[in-house]
Design a protein around this motif. Sequence first.
Motif, PDB file in Angstrom:
ATOM      1  N   ASN A 147       0.837  -1.200   0.000  1.00  0.00           N
ATOM      2  CA  ASN A 147       0.000   0.000   0.000  1.00  0.00           C
ATOM      3  C   ASN A 147       0.870   1.247   0.000  1.00  0.00           C
ATOM      4  OD1 ASN A 147      -2.375   1.551   0.108  1.00  0.00           O
ATOM      5  ND2 ASN A 147      -2.168   1.781   2.310  1.00  0.00           N
ATOM      6  N   PHE A 148       0.686   2.080  -1.008  1.00  0.00           N
ATOM      7  CA  PHE A 148       1.349   3.384  -1.106  1.00  0.00           C
ATOM      8  C   PHE A 148       0.340   4.437  -0.675  1.00  0.00           C
ATOM      9  CE2 PHE A 148       3.777   0.659  -3.783  1.00  0.00           C
ATOM     10  CZ  PHE A 148       5.064   1.183  -3.863  1.00  0.00           C
ATOM     11  N   GLU A 149       0.648   5.183   0.380  1.00  0.00           N
ATOM     12  CA  GLU A 149      -0.289   6.194   0.878  1.00  0.00           C
ATOM     13  C   GLU A 149      -0.238   7.480   0.069  1.00  0.00           C
ATOM     14  OE1 GLU A 149      -0.209   6.817   5.061  1.00  0.00           O
ATOM     15  OE2 GLU A 149      -0.142   4.677   5.524  1.00  0.00           O
ATOM     16  N   GLY A 150       0.813   7.687  -0.710  1.00  0.00           N
ATOM     17  CA  GLY A 150       0.851   8.881  -1.542  1.00  0.00           C
ATOM     18  C   GLY A 150       2.149   9.007  -2.299  1.00  0.00           C
ATOM     19  N   ILE A 151       2.026   9.162  -3.621  1.00  0.00           N
ATOM     20  CA  ILE A 151       3.181   9.502  -4.463  1.00  0.00           C
ATOM     21  C   ILE A 151       2.808  10.754  -5.263  1.00  0.00           C
ATOM     22  CG2 ILE A 151       3.930   7.103  -4.636  1.00  0.00           C
ATOM     23  CD1 ILE A 151       2.399   8.794  -7.682  1.00  0.00           C
ATOM     24  N   ASN A 152       3.777  11.349  -5.897  1.00  0.00           N
ATOM     25  CA  ASN A 152       3.527  12.486  -6.765  1.00  0.00           C
ATOM     26  C   ASN A 152       4.562  12.461  -7.892  1.00  0.00           C
ATOM     27  OD1 ASN A 152       2.271  14.981  -7.525  1.00  0.00           O
ATOM     28  ND2 ASN A 152       3.961  16.088  -6.622  1.00  0.00           N
ATOM     29  N   TYR A 153       4.193  12.528  -9.170  1.00  0.00           N
ATOM     30  CA  TYR A 153       2.862  12.797  -9.653  1.00  0.00           C
ATOM     31  C   TYR A 153       2.215  11.511 -10.211  1.00  0.00           C
ATOM     32  CZ  TYR A 153      -0.670  14.761 -12.813  1.00  0.00           C
ATOM     33  OH  TYR A 153      -1.832  15.036 -13.478  1.00  0.00           O
ATOM     34  N   ARG A 154       3.061  10.698 -10.899  1.00  0.00           N
ATOM     35  CA  ARG A 154       2.622   9.388 -11.373  1.00  0.00           C
ATOM     36  C   ARG A 154       3.704   8.375 -11.039  1.00  0.00           C
ATOM     37  NH1 ARG A 154       2.621   9.015 -17.016  1.00  0.00           N
ATOM     38  NH2 ARG A 154       4.099  10.746 -17.065  1.00  0.00           N
ATOM     39  N   ALA A 155       3.314   7.121 -10.939  1.00  0.00           N
ATOM     40  CA  ALA A 155       4.300   6.094 -10.618  1.00  0.00           C
ATOM     41  C   ALA A 155       3.933   4.779 -11.284  1.00  0.00           C
ATOM     42  CB  ALA A 155       4.383   5.893  -9.102  1.00  0.00           C
ATOM     43  N   ASP A 156       4.946   4.064 -11.736  1.00  0.00           N
ATOM     44  CA  ASP A 156       4.842   2.653 -12.091  1.00  0.00           C
ATOM     45  C   ASP A 156       5.473   1.867 -10.955  1.00  0.00           C
ATOM     46  OD1 ASP A 156       3.660   3.159 -14.541  1.00  0.00           O
ATOM     47  OD2 ASP A 156       5.552   3.095 -15.656  1.00  0.00           O
ATOM     48  N   VAL A 157       4.805   0.793 -10.521  1.00  0.00           N
ATOM     49  CA  VAL A 157       5.265   0.027  -9.375  1.00  0.00           C
ATOM     50  C   VAL A 157       5.590  -1.398  -9.819  1.00  0.00           C
ATOM     51  CG1 VAL A 157       4.691  -0.765  -7.053  1.00  0.00           C
ATOM     52  CG2 VAL A 157       3.809   1.433  -7.863  1.00  0.00           C
ATOM     53  N   TRP A 158       6.808  -1.844  -9.466  1.00  0.00           N
ATOM     54  CA  TRP A 158       7.289  -3.170  -9.852  1.00  0.00           C
ATOM     55  C   TRP A 158       7.765  -3.915  -8.605  1.00  0.00           C
ATOM     56  CZ3 TRP A 158       8.159  -4.494 -15.219  1.00  0.00           C
ATOM     57  CH2 TRP A 158       7.885  -3.456 -16.116  1.00  0.00           C
ATOM     58  N   LEU A 159       7.441  -5.199  -8.534  1.00  0.00           N
ATOM     59  CA  LEU A 159       7.945  -6.051  -7.465  1.00  0.00           C
ATOM     60  C   LEU A 159       8.516  -7.328  -8.081  1.00  0.00           C
ATOM     61  CD1 LEU A 159       8.240  -6.489  -4.366  1.00  0.00           C
ATOM     62  CD2 LEU A 159       6.084  -7.770  -4.476  1.00  0.00           C
ATOM     63  N   ASN A 160       9.789  -7.569  -7.797  1.00  0.00           N
ATOM     64  CA  ASN A 160      10.463  -8.794  -8.255  1.00  0.00           C
ATOM     65  C   ASN A 160      10.282  -9.022  -9.760  1.00  0.00           C
ATOM     66  OD1 ASN A 160      11.135  -9.232  -5.564  1.00  0.00           O
ATOM     67  ND2 ASN A 160       9.317 -10.482  -5.175  1.00  0.00           N
ATOM     68  N   GLY A 161      10.384  -7.916 -10.507  1.00  0.00           N
ATOM     69  CA  GLY A 161      10.339  -8.006 -11.964  1.00  0.00           C
ATOM     70  C   GLY A 161       8.947  -7.973 -12.561  1.00  0.00           C
ATOM     71  N   ARG A 162       7.916  -7.924 -11.742  1.00  0.00           N
ATOM     72  CA  ARG A 162       6.542  -7.895 -12.251  1.00  0.00           C
ATOM     73  C   ARG A 162       5.945  -6.508 -12.016  1.00  0.00           C
ATOM     74  NH1 ARG A 162       2.065 -12.249 -10.460  1.00  0.00           N
ATOM     75  NH2 ARG A 162       3.658 -13.596 -11.414  1.00  0.00           N
ATOM     76  N   LYS A 163       5.370  -5.953 -13.095  1.00  0.00           N
ATOM     77  CA  LYS A 163       4.725  -4.656 -12.947  1.00  0.00           C
ATOM     78  C   LYS A 163       3.377  -4.846 -12.269  1.00  0.00           C
ATOM     79  CE  LYS A 163       3.282  -0.451 -15.334  1.00  0.00           C
ATOM     80  NZ  LYS A 163       3.164   0.277 -16.627  1.00  0.00           N
ATOM     81  N   LEU A 164       3.196  -4.178 -11.137  1.00  0.00           N
ATOM     82  CA  LEU A 164       1.962  -4.306 -10.379  1.00  0.00           C
ATOM     83  C   LEU A 164       0.873  -3.378 -10.894  1.00  0.00           C
ATOM     84  CD1 LEU A 164       3.490  -4.336  -6.763  1.00  0.00           C
ATOM     85  CD2 LEU A 164       2.961  -6.298  -8.236  1.00  0.00           C
ATOM     86  N   GLY A 165       1.274  -2.236 -11.425  1.00  0.00           N
ATOM     87  CA  GLY A 165       0.310  -1.256 -11.903  1.00  0.00           C
ATOM     88  C   GLY A 165       0.865   0.142 -11.744  1.00  0.00           C
ATOM     89  N   ASP A 166      -0.021   1.115 -11.840  1.00  0.00           N
ATOM     90  CA  ASP A 166       0.422   2.502 -11.730  1.00  0.00           C
ATOM     91  C   ASP A 166      -0.417   3.239 -10.699  1.00  0.00           C
ATOM     92  OD1 ASP A 166      -1.989   2.887 -13.005  1.00  0.00           O
ATOM     93  OD2 ASP A 166      -1.164   3.835 -14.782  1.00  0.00           O
ATOM     94  N   ILE A 167       0.073   4.411 -10.320  1.00  0.00           N
ATOM     95  CA  ILE A 167      -0.623   5.318  -9.407  1.00  0.00           C
ATOM     96  C   ILE A 167      -0.612   6.684 -10.076  1.00  0.00           C
ATOM     97  CG2 ILE A 167      -0.762   6.216  -7.051  1.00  0.00           C
ATOM     98  CD1 ILE A 167       1.209   3.989  -6.228  1.00  0.00           C
ATOM     99  N   ARG A 168      -1.759   7.359 -10.064  1.00  0.00           N
ATOM    100  CA  ARG A 168      -1.853   8.654 -10.742  1.00  0.00           C
ATOM    101  C   ARG A 168      -2.487   9.677  -9.813  1.00  0.00           C
ATOM    102  NH1 ARG A 168      -4.618   9.115 -15.931  1.00  0.00           N
ATOM    103  NH2 ARG A 168      -6.411   8.322 -14.782  1.00  0.00           N
ATOM    104  N   GLY A 169      -1.783  10.770  -9.615  1.00  0.00           N
ATOM    105  CA  GLY A 169      -2.269  11.828  -8.737  1.00  0.00           C
ATOM    106  C   GLY A 169      -1.659  11.720  -7.348  1.00  0.00           C
ATOM    107  N   ALA A 170      -1.535  12.875  -6.691  1.00  0.00           N
ATOM    108  CA  ALA A 170      -0.820  12.935  -5.410  1.00  0.00           C
ATOM    109  C   ALA A 170      -1.644  12.479  -4.223  1.00  0.00           C
ATOM    110  CB  ALA A 170      -0.339  14.371  -5.165  1.00  0.00           C
TER     111      ALA A 170
END
Length: 953
Positions: free
Chosen positions: A167-190
Amino acid sequence: MRLNTGLAMLALSLLAFAEDAEAQKSARPLPPTNFGLIVPQPESELPKSKTPPQQAVPKAKQPVEVRLEKSGDATWRLAGGWEMTDADRVVAQGGSLFSAAYDTSEWYNAVVPGTVLTTLVEAGIYPDPYYGLNNMAIPESLCRQEWWYRIRFDRPADAAGRRVWLNFEGINYRADVWLNGRKLGDIRGAFVEGLFDVTECFAEQNVLAVKIYPPYNPGIPHEQSKAAGRGPNGGQLCLDGPTFISSEGWDWIPGIRDRNIGIWQDVSLVYTGDVTLAYPQVVTDLPLPDISSADVTIRTEMTNHAAEPRRVVLSGRIDGMTEFEYPVDLAAGETRTVSLSPAEIPGLHVENPKLWWPNGYGDQSMYDLDLRVACNGVESDSEQVRFGVREFSYELTADTPQGEEIRFEFQPTNDVRDGEPIFNTFHRRSVVKDVVVPAFREGVDISRLRRIEKDATSPYLVLRCNGVRIFCRGGNWGMDDGMKRVSRQRLEPAFRLHREEGFNMVRNWTGESTEEVFYALCDEYGMLVWNDFWISTEGSNLNVNDENLFIENAVQTVKRFRNHPSIAVWGPRNEGYATPTMAPRLERLIAEEDGTRFYSPNSRYMNLRTSGPWHYIDEKEYFTVQAYGFTTELGSPSVPTAESMRKFIPESEQWPISDTWYYHDLHFGLPEYCQAVDKLYGKAESLDDFCRKVQLINYDSHRAMLESWNSRMWNSTTGVLLWMSHPAWPSLEWQTYTWDFETHGSFYGCRKACEPLHVQANPHDGQILVVNTTRRDCRQARVVITRYTFDGKRLDKRSENLDAIAANGVTPVTVLEPLAGDPDHLLRLELFVKGRRVSVNDYLRSAKRDFTALNEVAAPTLRARLLGSGSKDGSRRVRIEVTNTASTTALAVKFNVRKAGSGEAILPAYISEGYIHLLPGEKRIVEAEFPSADAAVFSAEGYNFDKKTLLTL
C-alpha cells in the motif's frame, strides 16, 4: 516580443474581477487568464545578491539499512533502506533492477516518505533551498525527468495461506510500481492510495522498484525580485491537478524545483485473509439541540477475494462504548458496503457521550473503533478508526424553487437523503454586493428542513457544532511545508501555536496539506478544517485537464479522511466555482461518500463575503469597511524578528531591503507597510530597527483584523480566516509565526484578540466591548479603563460593573470619550470576573497617528524570579514573575527562552505573554514551555531596551 508579465497580469486580473461580479450571479464560468510564464525571465529581472548561493557538500553514501517497522497485527512500514537515482542512470547502467547483484553504489540514500528534492538536499547534492537565494542554484530539470526508487527487503513473517498487499499512501505525480520483476500497476495523482495484491509474486527476498514521473505541465516559476515583482501566482501546473499546484511558485513560496514529486507518504506491507475491509465510516447523529445521547452508524466496504462464498463475522469494539458481532455472507468476488446502526446493534445508541468540540468550546474527546472480520474463527483483516462524537449543522440562506428566500439550519446527517445533493448552486441570486445565495433543487422536500428566524447573520454561513454556534477564527495553510516534510514532529508545533493563539479553524488551501497527520493534529488540537480540493482562482488559474483523474483523487480523499471530526466544510477550489462539468460530480461525491458535511461551492460569494484585502491598511478600516459576514481570506504583511531573519538571509542582504527579501515574498502591500513604519515610528535605520518597529504594526494589524470581526459577532460577522496563519517556508509576508516557530508580533496580536474572555476598544467609535467565545455565562464582572502617558503616568481611570457577560456573544460596556486635548496615551483595559483578572488589553493611541514619541521613552529595568518549574515528556514548564522596577514603561516586551551558552532562542517555545507593556512597578506572571535543555536562560527585549537575560532556568 516578451510580455511585461506584471502589467499583463494586472490588466487580466482587473478584467477578470470586473467579469466576476456578473459571472457569479449568472453562473457563467469565467475563462482562465493566467498561463504563467511561457519563457524564463530575462537576467535583468532575476534576484541579485552580493552573497552567492551556498555550495553544497556531497555526503558519502551510507550503508543501506533496511527497516520494516511493525504496526498492528500484520502491517509493516517500509521505513528504511530506500535508494533513489535518476532514470538516465538506470538506462545507462543497464542490467536488471531486480537482480541481487545490481549495483546501486552510485544511487542516493533516499528519504521516504519524502520528495526527490528532499533526498538530494539530504545527500548534499544541492544546498538548503530555504536559505538566501540558494533555491536559484537548484536546477529546474528536477521536475522534467523521471526517477527510480528501490528497496530490497526480506519477508517479515510467514505468508502461507495469506494474501499480501503493498500500500502506497501517496506519491507524486505518477508512478509505475514493480515487485520482483513484475509490474503491479500505476498510481496517478498525489492524493490516491496505490493498493496492490502481491501474493503471487511475493518472495523470501524482495526487490521493490518505483518509477516516478513528473507532471506533464510543470510550468516555469516566476523568480521574485524587486524588478520582477510577485509574479502571476502559479501557471501551467494547475492543469495537472490533483497535485501541489503552488509548488510552481506563488506569491508566498518560490518554485520548488522538483514540484514535490516522489514517494511523499508511507509505503506499507499488509497480510490479510481472503475477506478484507476498506474505508470504514463512523457517523454520529445527535438529537439536536439535545446532546445527551448519540446514535452511531458504522459502514464499511467488505470484499471477498476468494473464488467461493464466505460466511464471516464482522466484530467491533469501541472503547468505553460498546462491543458487537455481526454475521455477513459474501458471494465469491463480491464487494459490499455493510451498514450497522442502533437498529442492528443496540449498543450503538450511546447515552451521555463524550463530545468533540472545536478549540475554546470544549474538549476534543475521541473514541477508537477496532473493526475486525473473521472467517471460521480466523481473523482475516482489521481496521482501526479514531473518531469524535459530534454533529455539524449550518445556518444558511437559500431560495425555494418558488422563489421564497428562507433561513434554515442545514443538518446534512439528517437532511441529505440517498446521497442526493439538495442545492442548485448554478442558481446564484445576488442579495447584497458580492454575495449570492443558491436555490434548492427541484423535488427537495423543504418541509423537512429546520427553518430559523432570519437575523443579522443572514445571508452568511454560520457553522454550528453540537448545536452551538461557532465563531470561526483562524487562518489559511497554503502548504504545510514547501518540501512536503510532513512528519508529526515537524507539524505538531504549528498546531500547538494555533491553539495557543485561540484559533479554531484552518483552511487547507487548494488541498495542499491533504495527509493523515494534518487531519489527526486538527482533531487533537480542535481546529475545524475548511478543505479545498486542488484548483485555484476561477477567472485566473487554469482548470484541470483530466477531470476524471481529479474526481478519482477526490473520492479517495473523502473516503480516507471523512472520519476526522475536524473536517467541517468541503470546497472545490480557491476563490471560484468548479467547472460546470465537475461541479455536479463533486456535489454528488460529498453527498454520497460523506453525507455529514456542507459542500461550499465557492470559497467566497455564496453565503460568504468576498476575500481580501491582503495588504496593510489602517486598523479603523477593518471596523468600518471590512468586518461583515464570513471571510476565508483577510491578510496583512508580517515580517519576522531580526533574529529569525538572520537565520535565512545572508549578512550582505539583511539591510537595506534587498532582492533576498523580495525572493522571500515581501512584495504585496510593501509600500504601505514600509511607509507605516516610517510614518508611525520614524524611519528605520537598520534591520534591527525596522523589525523592532514593524512588530508593533504586526501586533496591531493582526489584532485589529480579528477584533473588528469580534465587534460585530453575530451582528453580521460569523467567521474570519487570516491569509495566512502558517508559513510554508522562511517568508516575510503572510504568517502569524515564522517557519522556525518563533512567535513575533502577529502571533501575540492574534492571541490577544482571540482570548476566550476578551475586553477590547473599537478604534472608530470608542465602544468598549467584552467578547465571550465560550459556552458559559459569567457573573460579577468589572471592566477597568485606565489611560497613561507613554512613559507610564496615569491620566484617568474609571470602572464599569457588569452583572453578566453572555455566553458566546458580545456585551457592550461603555463608550470611551477622548481625553481633553486628545494627547498621545496608552489605553489599558482590564476585565475582572469575580475579582480575578482574566483579560488585559493595551492600545497605543495617537490622534495624529504619530508614535515617534515612543522613541524618547527611557529604558526600563526588569527583574524576574522563578515561581515554579517542572518537566514532563521532554518538555520543561516554568512560571516566572517579571517586574518593571523602573519609573518608566517597558514597551512591547518580548520574552524568549535561550540556550545559556550560545544565547540562541530555543524553539518551539510556548510563552504566555509577548509584546506587552509593563507599567512602572507592574508585575506580570509569564508561563513558558519549551524542549528540555541542559542549561537555559529567560530573556526579555522591548521597543525601548535591548535584549537582557533576566533569569537562569
